[in-house]
Design a protein around this motif. Structure first.
Motif, PDB file in Angstrom:
ATOM      1  N   ASP A  84       3.458   5.198   9.798  1.00  0.00           N
ATOM      2  CA  ASP A  84       3.122   5.968   8.612  1.00  0.00           C
ATOM      3  C   ASP A  84       1.770   5.480   8.338  1.00  0.00           C
ATOM      4  O   ASP A  84       1.376   4.396   8.359  1.00  0.00           O
ATOM      5  N   ASN A  86       0.831  -1.326  -0.051  1.00  0.00           N
ATOM      6  CA  ASN A  86      -0.086   0.005  -0.039  1.00  0.00           C
ATOM      7  C   ASN A  86       0.865   1.230   0.032  1.00  0.00           C
ATOM      8  O   ASN A  86       0.640   1.952  -0.602  1.00  0.00           O
ATOM      9  N   LYS A  87       2.016   1.061   0.689  1.00  0.00           N
ATOM     10  CA  LYS A  87       2.954   2.496   0.828  1.00  0.00           C
ATOM     11  C   LYS A  87       3.403   2.536  -0.567  1.00  0.00           C
ATOM     12  O   LYS A  87       3.445   3.733  -0.920  1.00  0.00           O
ATOM     13  N   VAL A 100      10.599   3.775   3.421  1.00  0.00           N
ATOM     14  CA  VAL A 100       9.359   2.955   3.571  1.00  0.00           C
ATOM     15  C   VAL A 100       9.378   2.570   5.098  1.00  0.00           C
ATOM     16  O   VAL A 100      10.109   1.584   5.328  1.00  0.00           O
ATOM     17  N   SER A 126       1.657   4.050  -3.134  1.00  0.00           N
ATOM     18  CA  SER A 126       1.033   5.476  -2.925  1.00  0.00           C
ATOM     19  C   SER A 126       2.440   6.347  -3.494  1.00  0.00           C
ATOM     20  O   SER A 126       2.175   7.680  -3.515  1.00  0.00           O
ATOM     21  N   LYS A 135       0.002   5.245   5.485  1.00  0.00           N
ATOM     22  CA  LYS A 135      -0.249   4.090   4.305  1.00  0.00           C
ATOM     23  C   LYS A 135      -0.014   2.808   4.843  1.00  0.00           C
ATOM     24  O   LYS A 135      -0.544   1.860   4.786  1.00  0.00           O
ATOM     25  N   ILE A 136       1.114   2.451   5.859  1.00  0.00           N
ATOM     26  CA  ILE A 136       1.414   1.446   6.357  1.00  0.00           C
ATOM     27  C   ILE A 136       0.271   0.834   7.202  1.00  0.00           C
ATOM     28  O   ILE A 136      -0.258  -0.311   7.239  1.00  0.00           O
TER      29      ILE A 136
END
Lengths: 315, 315
Positions: free
Chosen positions: A148, A57-58, A143, A61, A150-151
């Motif tokens: 985070d 997902n991260k 990452v 993005s 998105k994570i």
């Protein structure tokens, strides 16, 4: 703070690549626990752990420019493999910083997926230092392992699958490393099962979040000696802790011995390989640390990447 | 010969007690095989093997008078456990005759479910002799391991679940011991996937059905030395062979070494414990014995009851 909608959006992204893992059950487990238990088997996930969800997902993005720069991640193991595979699937060059003591199978896993592996000292401080260095020198995009949005949203997608397979839950037990999984899980669970109690679980030695939860501020501990290598992070993340304070009902601990007994039960009776960290949340339910009775409980098995040589010594 | 309808009826009976086991997949398995592979994980079934399906269907079908007499079964292991649990669930007294060399975990399993265990010599002839003795002396009702319509129908119910989870299949690979699983599977598969090829798999040493299939008559071999203890039956059953001749497209073999490599892949990469016999059909697909390419294939993992001490020596 992210919302449940962010997790729904993340699910649309990650469902193209992740396995929908099964909810397993065992009459013997239920009898021992005194509850009706469902186990979300993320050890059967791609890369052998839930980490692919957040990592994909991260990286998905990132802007085209960021993707071109390449990425760097630091991890004791499963996040490294998740990032390595997600990067490969998205055509991005990945470097992962891993502590020298990382289980050999997790290092090999990251390399298999085409990532460059750089070793560092065993503390999570040193991991972060080396990763930062590579960001600055090589212009890689970081990452982060857990702190985070998105994570966190990615890790929460496992709970969307849980809700596809079961309608009601009284409790959900989740292991806590840096707080990525419990952050996403707590947010999603409170939305999908409004009456659910969210319980975070650590091992006794790695009880930083247990302490933080009680103090209501982030406590940082020395690198803990625990069999659960995914819990060797010294503190939970800020974003993660904010969600934990808002949505988690309690944080409890289990002993390393209880974790080993749980791993053995999984191998012998349920025929699944579970790594120590993955057995932490189920162990709290199996040994019924909270003294519950007749409840419908889901426990997340977070991963299965245990080195077979190590496994032999534990058996 | 039974019909597909008998399997549908059996499914209504057994679905109350069996797990619906997942269809697992692995990108690495697919790449190695060159095909799209689904693994029906009956190692995650209750008692750790598909045998509960047939045993429950059979004991359920007994008259109240027969149930009162108690039952006897003979088995190298998984059938014993299936009968023991099914009998317990239905309130019937069970005795199982097991060869002296049965894996200790399978003996312990049968005892755990409350069955009396009686030992015999290692040949399947002696098993049958002792079981017959107990039928005559103690008036027990025999629950045969495979050559029985209710048993075959019960084992076929796994394929009904497969069809719930996937719409098309080019091939289905099934291990052959006495022919209970392949009998039910072949019948159900040809009905549910009309274009499917049904492939039976044995180990090289336990190739009685491989020989029988080619001769078109049942060949009986000496007790085979193979790692796959569930294949130490010396011949398939009559009812089973009739179905095999009609509905099975080929019978092939794999080596014990290929089976061990498969078990290790399952442990290390897919995080599941599979017993040797359970790894036989997947091994034929993983090593692509038939040289297939781009096909959609299901292989049945028949069980996971491997003794942890033995497992350690194989790793």
């Amino acid at each position: 703070m992210i919302s449940f909608h962010d997790i729904e959006v993340a699910y649309e992204v990650v469902k193209r690549v992740v396995h929908k893992t099964p909810l397993l059950s065992s009459h013997q487990f239920n009898r021992h626990s005194g509850n009706e238990v469902l186990l979300k088997a993320e050890n059967l996930q791609r890369i052998g752990a839930f980490k692919i969800r957040g990592a994909y997902n991260k990286i998905y993005s990132l802007t085209p420019e960021e993707r071109k720069c390449g990425i760097v991640a630091h991890s004791s193991g499963n996040h490294a493999q998740g990032v390595a595979l997600a990067a490969k699937l998205l055509g991005v060059q990945a470097t992962v910083v891993m502590p020298k003591s990382s289980p050999p199978n997790k290092v090999a896993g990251a390399k298999t997926y085409g990532a460059e592996v750089v070793f560092c000292e065993d503390s999570s401080d040193d991991r972060e230092r080396v990763a930062r260095q590579m960001q600055e020198q090589r212009k890689y995009v970081l990452v982060p392992p857990f702190d985070d949005d998105k994570i966190i949203a990615g890790q929460g997608t496992a709970t969307i699958e849980i809700a596809q397979d079961t309608r009601e839950l009284d409790y959900i037990f989740v292991p806590i490393g840096g707080g990525g999984l419990i952050g996403g899980t707590a947010l999603a669970a409170k939305q999908l099962f409004p009456a659910v109690n969210v319980i975070g679980v650590e091992t006794v030695a790695a009880n930083d979040c247990y302490q933080s939860f009680r103090k209501r501020e982030i406590v940082r501990i020395s690198p803990p000696k625990t069999i659960a290598d995914g819990m060797r992070t010294q503190a939970v993340g800020k974003r993660n802790f904010e969600i934990i304070l808002k949505h988690v009902d309690d944080v409890i601990t289990v002993t390393d011995e209880q974790v080993i007994e749980m791993m053995r039960f999984f191998l012998e009776r349920m025929k699944i390989v579970v790594e120590p960290t993955g057995a932490v949340a189920p162990a709290a339910v199996y040994h019924n640390v909270l003294g519950l009775s007749g409840k419908k409980i889901c426990a997340i098995i977070s991963g299965g990447n245990v080195d077979l040589t190590l496994l032999k010594t534990w058996l």
